[in-house]
Design a protein around this motif. Structure first.
Motif, PDB file in Angstrom:
ATOM      1  N   GLY A  45       0.829  -1.198   0.000  1.00  0.00           N
ATOM      2  CA  GLY A  45       0.000   0.000   0.000  1.00  0.00           C
ATOM      3  C   GLY A  45       0.861   1.244   0.000  1.00  0.00           C
ATOM      4  O   GLY A  45       1.980   1.234  -0.504  1.00  0.00           O
ATOM      5  N   GLY A  46       0.317   2.301   0.550  1.00  0.00           N
ATOM      6  CA  GLY A  46       1.052   3.559   0.540  1.00  0.00           C
ATOM      7  C   GLY A  46       0.937   4.214  -0.829  1.00  0.00           C
ATOM      8  O   GLY A  46       0.070   3.876  -1.638  1.00  0.00           O
ATOM      9  N   THR A  48       3.831   4.823  -3.091  1.00  0.00           N
ATOM     10  CA  THR A  48       4.793   4.440  -4.138  1.00  0.00           C
ATOM     11  C   THR A  48       4.218   3.502  -5.189  1.00  0.00           C
ATOM     12  O   THR A  48       4.382   3.745  -6.388  1.00  0.00           O
ATOM     13  CB  THR A  48       6.059   3.820  -3.513  1.00  0.00           C
ATOM     14  OG1 THR A  48       6.622   4.738  -2.583  1.00  0.00           O
ATOM     15  CG2 THR A  48       7.079   3.447  -4.579  1.00  0.00           C
ATOM     16  N   PRO A  49       3.570   2.420  -4.783  1.00  0.00           N
ATOM     17  CA  PRO A  49       3.172   1.433  -5.800  1.00  0.00           C
ATOM     18  C   PRO A  49       2.013   1.870  -6.689  1.00  0.00           C
ATOM     19  O   PRO A  49       1.686   1.170  -7.658  1.00  0.00           O
ATOM     20  CB  PRO A  49       2.787   0.202  -4.994  1.00  0.00           C
ATOM     21  CG  PRO A  49       2.385   0.717  -3.663  1.00  0.00           C
ATOM     22  CD  PRO A  49       3.171   1.966  -3.421  1.00  0.00           C
ATOM     23  N   ASP A  75      -0.778  -5.520   3.842  1.00  0.00           N
ATOM     24  CA  ASP A  75      -1.200  -4.807   5.045  1.00  0.00           C
ATOM     25  C   ASP A  75      -2.324  -3.836   4.711  1.00  0.00           C
ATOM     26  O   ASP A  75      -2.623  -3.584   3.539  1.00  0.00           O
ATOM     27  CB  ASP A  75      -0.018  -4.070   5.701  1.00  0.00           C
ATOM     28  CG  ASP A  75       0.381  -2.807   4.963  1.00  0.00           C
ATOM     29  OD1 ASP A  75       0.611  -1.808   5.614  1.00  0.00           O
ATOM     30  OD2 ASP A  75       0.446  -2.849   3.722  1.00  0.00           O
ATOM     31  N   ARG A  77      -4.830  -0.434   6.579  1.00  0.00           N
ATOM     32  CA  ARG A  77      -5.116   0.462   7.697  1.00  0.00           C
ATOM     33  C   ARG A  77      -6.458   0.080   8.275  1.00  0.00           C
ATOM     34  O   ARG A  77      -7.274  -0.559   7.630  1.00  0.00           O
ATOM     35  CB  ARG A  77      -5.116   1.900   7.199  1.00  0.00           C
ATOM     36  CG  ARG A  77      -3.728   2.420   6.767  1.00  0.00           C
ATOM     37  CD  ARG A  77      -3.368   1.981   5.347  1.00  0.00           C
ATOM     38  NE  ARG A  77      -2.057   2.444   4.923  1.00  0.00           N
ATOM     39  CZ  ARG A  77      -1.802   3.635   4.404  1.00  0.00           C
ATOM     40  NH1 ARG A  77      -2.772   4.516   4.313  1.00  0.00           N
ATOM     41  NH2 ARG A  77      -0.588   3.980   4.021  1.00  0.00           N
ATOM     42  N   ASN A  87      -5.747   1.018   1.678  1.00  0.00           N
ATOM     43  CA  ASN A  87      -4.902   0.421   0.639  1.00  0.00           C
ATOM     44  C   ASN A  87      -5.756  -0.319  -0.389  1.00  0.00           C
ATOM     45  O   ASN A  87      -5.423  -0.363  -1.578  1.00  0.00           O
ATOM     46  CB  ASN A  87      -3.868  -0.532   1.251  1.00  0.00           C
ATOM     47  CG  ASN A  87      -2.759   0.206   1.979  1.00  0.00           C
ATOM     48  OD1 ASN A  87      -2.473   1.368   1.679  1.00  0.00           O
ATOM     49  ND2 ASN A  87      -2.152  -0.451   2.951  1.00  0.00           N
ATOM     50  N   GLY A 147       6.987  -1.974   0.521  1.00  0.00           N
ATOM     51  CA  GLY A 147       7.641  -0.674   0.471  1.00  0.00           C
ATOM     52  C   GLY A 147       8.360  -0.495   1.801  1.00  0.00           C
ATOM     53  O   GLY A 147       8.395  -1.406   2.629  1.00  0.00           O
ATOM     54  N   THR A 148       8.938   0.652   2.007  1.00  0.00           N
ATOM     55  CA  THR A 148       9.487   0.950   3.326  1.00  0.00           C
ATOM     56  C   THR A 148       9.283   2.428   3.622  1.00  0.00           C
ATOM     57  O   THR A 148       9.289   3.267   2.714  1.00  0.00           O
ATOM     58  CB  THR A 148      10.986   0.589   3.444  1.00  0.00           C
ATOM     59  OG1 THR A 148      11.413   0.791   4.796  1.00  0.00           O
ATOM     60  CG2 THR A 148      11.833   1.444   2.507  1.00  0.00           C
ATOM     61  N   GLY A 149       9.066   2.712   4.891  1.00  0.00           N
ATOM     62  CA  GLY A 149       8.946   4.106   5.299  1.00  0.00           C
ATOM     63  C   GLY A 149      10.309   4.649   5.713  1.00  0.00           C
ATOM     64  O   GLY A 149      11.270   3.886   5.845  1.00  0.00           O
ATOM     65  N   HIS A 153      10.097   0.834   8.473  1.00  0.00           N
ATOM     66  CA  HIS A 153       8.988  -0.139   8.576  1.00  0.00           C
ATOM     67  C   HIS A 153       8.707  -0.713   7.194  1.00  0.00           C
ATOM     68  O   HIS A 153       9.024  -0.110   6.167  1.00  0.00           O
ATOM     69  CB  HIS A 153       7.737   0.500   9.190  1.00  0.00           C
ATOM     70  CG  HIS A 153       6.891   1.289   8.254  1.00  0.00           C
ATOM     71  ND1 HIS A 153       6.971   2.664   8.146  1.00  0.00           N
ATOM     72  CD2 HIS A 153       5.949   0.897   7.373  1.00  0.00           C
ATOM     73  CE1 HIS A 153       6.098   3.075   7.251  1.00  0.00           C
ATOM     74  NE2 HIS A 153       5.470   2.026   6.755  1.00  0.00           N
ATOM     75  N   THR A 154       8.069  -1.884   7.201  1.00  0.00           N
ATOM     76  CA  THR A 154       7.587  -2.457   5.943  1.00  0.00           C
ATOM     77  C   THR A 154       6.282  -3.179   6.221  1.00  0.00           C
ATOM     78  O   THR A 154       6.055  -3.616   7.350  1.00  0.00           O
ATOM     79  CB  THR A 154       8.615  -3.406   5.314  1.00  0.00           C
ATOM     80  OG1 THR A 154       8.214  -3.729   3.978  1.00  0.00           O
ATOM     81  CG2 THR A 154       8.827  -4.662   6.124  1.00  0.00           C
ATOM     82  N   ALA A 155       5.445  -3.256   5.236  1.00  0.00           N
ATOM     83  CA  ALA A 155       4.043  -3.652   5.450  1.00  0.00           C
ATOM     84  C   ALA A 155       3.551  -2.793   6.616  1.00  0.00           C
ATOM     85  O   ALA A 155       3.775  -1.581   6.600  1.00  0.00           O
ATOM     86  CB  ALA A 155       3.921  -5.145   5.679  1.00  0.00           C
ATOM     87  N   ARG A 183      -3.015  -1.473  12.873  1.00  0.00           N
ATOM     88  CA  ARG A 183      -2.801  -1.759  11.457  1.00  0.00           C
ATOM     89  C   ARG A 183      -2.942  -3.274  11.303  1.00  0.00           C
ATOM     90  O   ARG A 183      -2.829  -4.027  12.295  1.00  0.00           O
ATOM     91  CB  ARG A 183      -1.398  -1.342  11.033  1.00  0.00           C
ATOM     92  CG  ARG A 183      -1.174   0.165  10.864  1.00  0.00           C
ATOM     93  CD  ARG A 183      -1.786   0.632   9.558  1.00  0.00           C
ATOM     94  NE  ARG A 183      -1.382   1.969   9.171  1.00  0.00           N
ATOM     95  CZ  ARG A 183      -0.360   2.231   8.341  1.00  0.00           C
ATOM     96  NH1 ARG A 183       0.377   1.243   7.879  1.00  0.00           N
ATOM     97  NH2 ARG A 183      -0.056   3.472   8.001  1.00  0.00           N
ATOM     98  N   LYS A 206      13.617   8.765   0.566  1.00  0.00           N
ATOM     99  CA  LYS A 206      13.937   7.387   1.005  1.00  0.00           C
ATOM    100  C   LYS A 206      15.427   7.083   0.900  1.00  0.00           C
ATOM    101  O   LYS A 206      15.876   6.002   1.275  1.00  0.00           O
ATOM    102  CB  LYS A 206      13.161   6.382   0.112  1.00  0.00           C
ATOM    103  CG  LYS A 206      11.646   6.505   0.179  1.00  0.00           C
ATOM    104  CD  LYS A 206      11.109   6.049   1.525  1.00  0.00           C
ATOM    105  CE  LYS A 206       9.604   6.281   1.633  1.00  0.00           C
ATOM    106  NZ  LYS A 206       8.804   5.376   0.803  1.00  0.00           N
TER     107      LYS A 206
HETATM  108  C1  6PG Z   1       1.269   1.175   4.014  1.00  0.00           C
HETATM  109  C2  6PG Z   1       2.310   0.344   3.352  1.00  0.00           C
HETATM  110  C3  6PG Z   1       3.636   0.724   3.916  1.00  0.00           C
HETATM  111  C4  6PG Z   1       4.321   1.467   2.801  1.00  0.00           C
HETATM  112  C5  6PG Z   1       5.385   2.370   3.341  1.00  0.00           C
HETATM  113  C6  6PG Z   1       5.905   3.293   2.246  1.00  0.00           C
HETATM  114  O1  6PG Z   1       0.183   0.672   4.284  1.00  0.00           O
HETATM  115  O2  6PG Z   1       1.572   2.372   4.189  1.00  0.00           O
HETATM  116  O3  6PG Z   1       2.094  -0.900   3.170  1.00  0.00           O
HETATM  117  O4  6PG Z   1       4.449  -0.295   4.384  1.00  0.00           O
HETATM  118  O5  6PG Z   1       4.884   0.539   1.880  1.00  0.00           O
HETATM  119  O6  6PG Z   1       4.808   3.136   4.378  1.00  0.00           O
HETATM  120  O7  6PG Z   1       4.831   4.127   1.882  1.00  0.00           O
HETATM  121  P1  6PG Z   1       4.990   5.182   0.679  1.00  0.00           P
HETATM  122  O8  6PG Z   1       5.085   4.374  -0.573  1.00  0.00           O
HETATM  123  O9  6PG Z   1       3.730   5.987   0.761  1.00  0.00           O
HETATM  124  O10 6PG Z   1       6.234   5.966   0.963  1.00  0.00           O
END
Ligand code: 6PG
Length: 247
Positions: A45-46, A48-49, A75, A77, A87, A147-149, A153-155, A183, A206
């Motif tokens: 989610g988030g 980026t993708p 994952d 919210r 997501n 992704g990663t924040g 963090h991931t997922a 979450r 990032k």
């Molecule tokens: C979520 C994602 C989370 C995401 C990172 C990066 O639900 O937010 O699964 O792990 O991959 O937070 O988010 P961005 O792509 O928005 O930077």
């Protein structure tokens, strides 16, 4: 724990990153369907993708066997599916509403329900049923997108949260103090059983965390605890995110 061997692919721009990721997705889908008749993917989610999902929805990727794909979320919210932070909503708008998926193969986390623990138990059962898991077994997703924040963090495995220690569950509700919210997330044992885990990382914000994740030989951050047991670990990044990597 030593870092896993991984493949790093650097694309010049975000658009080229999304193209590289889309071709990887399509290739893995075709290969999985050829070998075992379906493709199982845990979507990230988030923000980026979103570019990847939008590109996959275009006619250039119409040959993807959409009707043979099991769509899961890595994952979610704790919000309803029409919430701006959902997501599911992001993926549905960017991709699923535009291609010929089979609705019964789209496994949405019912995150509108108030009882977070029950939401996770129900979703975990969806996963166990789809993968025909026995007691104590973990799913082998063909592809887990992550992704990663900036905090690594991931997922929804955030630093210092209980889900990071989970060894037996597949999917859990995870209280995230800094968000003051639950979450929902795949656990590390579940992620690490995947045939392929692909991180998608883009943008200059990032760069610092990516350099730490790939060049600190520790597993200080959640994203560094992703070690596919018998699978490929792929980091797909753009040049901006790679900006702090030692040459
Ligand atoms: C979520 C994602 C989370 C995401 C990172 C990066 O639900 O937010 O699964 O792990 O991959 O937070 O988010 P961005 O792509 O928005 O930077």
């Amino acid at each position: 724990m030593m870092a896993s061997p991984y493949e790093l692919r650097i694309s010049a721009t975000p658009d080229e990153l999304f193209r590289a990721a889309a071709f990887e997705f399509a290739a893995r889908a075709a290969s999985a369907v050829k070998s075992h008749g379906k493709f199982s993917v845990a979507l990230s989610g988030g923000s980026t993708p979103k570019g990847l999902y939008s590109l996959l929805s275009t006619p250039e990727f119409s040959s993807v066997p959409w009707d043979k794909i099991g769509f899961f979320w890595g994952d979610e919210r704790h919000v309803p599916p029409d919430h701006p932070d959902s997501n599911f909503r992001m993926v549905n708008e960017a991709l699923l509403s535009k291609v010929s998926v089979r609705p019964e193969n789209v496994f949405r986390i019912k995150a509108e329900q108030s009882d977070a623990a029950a939401v996770a138990v129900a979703y975990e059962q969806n996963i166990k049923t789809f993968f025909r898991l026995g007691h104590g077994e973990f799913p082998r997703f063909d592809l887990v997108l992550l992704g990663t924040g900036p905090d690594g963090h991931t997922a929804s495995l955030f630093p210092g949260t209980a889900a990071l220690e989970e060894k037996s569950r597949v999917f859990v509700a995870n209280w995230v103090e800094k968000l003051n919210a639950h979450r929902f997330t795949l656990t590390l044992p579940a992620i690490n059983q995947a045939a392929c885990v692909a991180f998608l990382v883009a943008g200059p914000d990032k760069a610092p965390i990516l350099a730490q994740l790939l060049q600190n030989k520790t597993d200080e951050f959640p994203a560094q605890k992703v070690h596919p047991v018998d699978g490929k670990l792929l980091w797909m990044v753009d040049q901006a995110a790679a900006g702090a990597l030692k040459k």
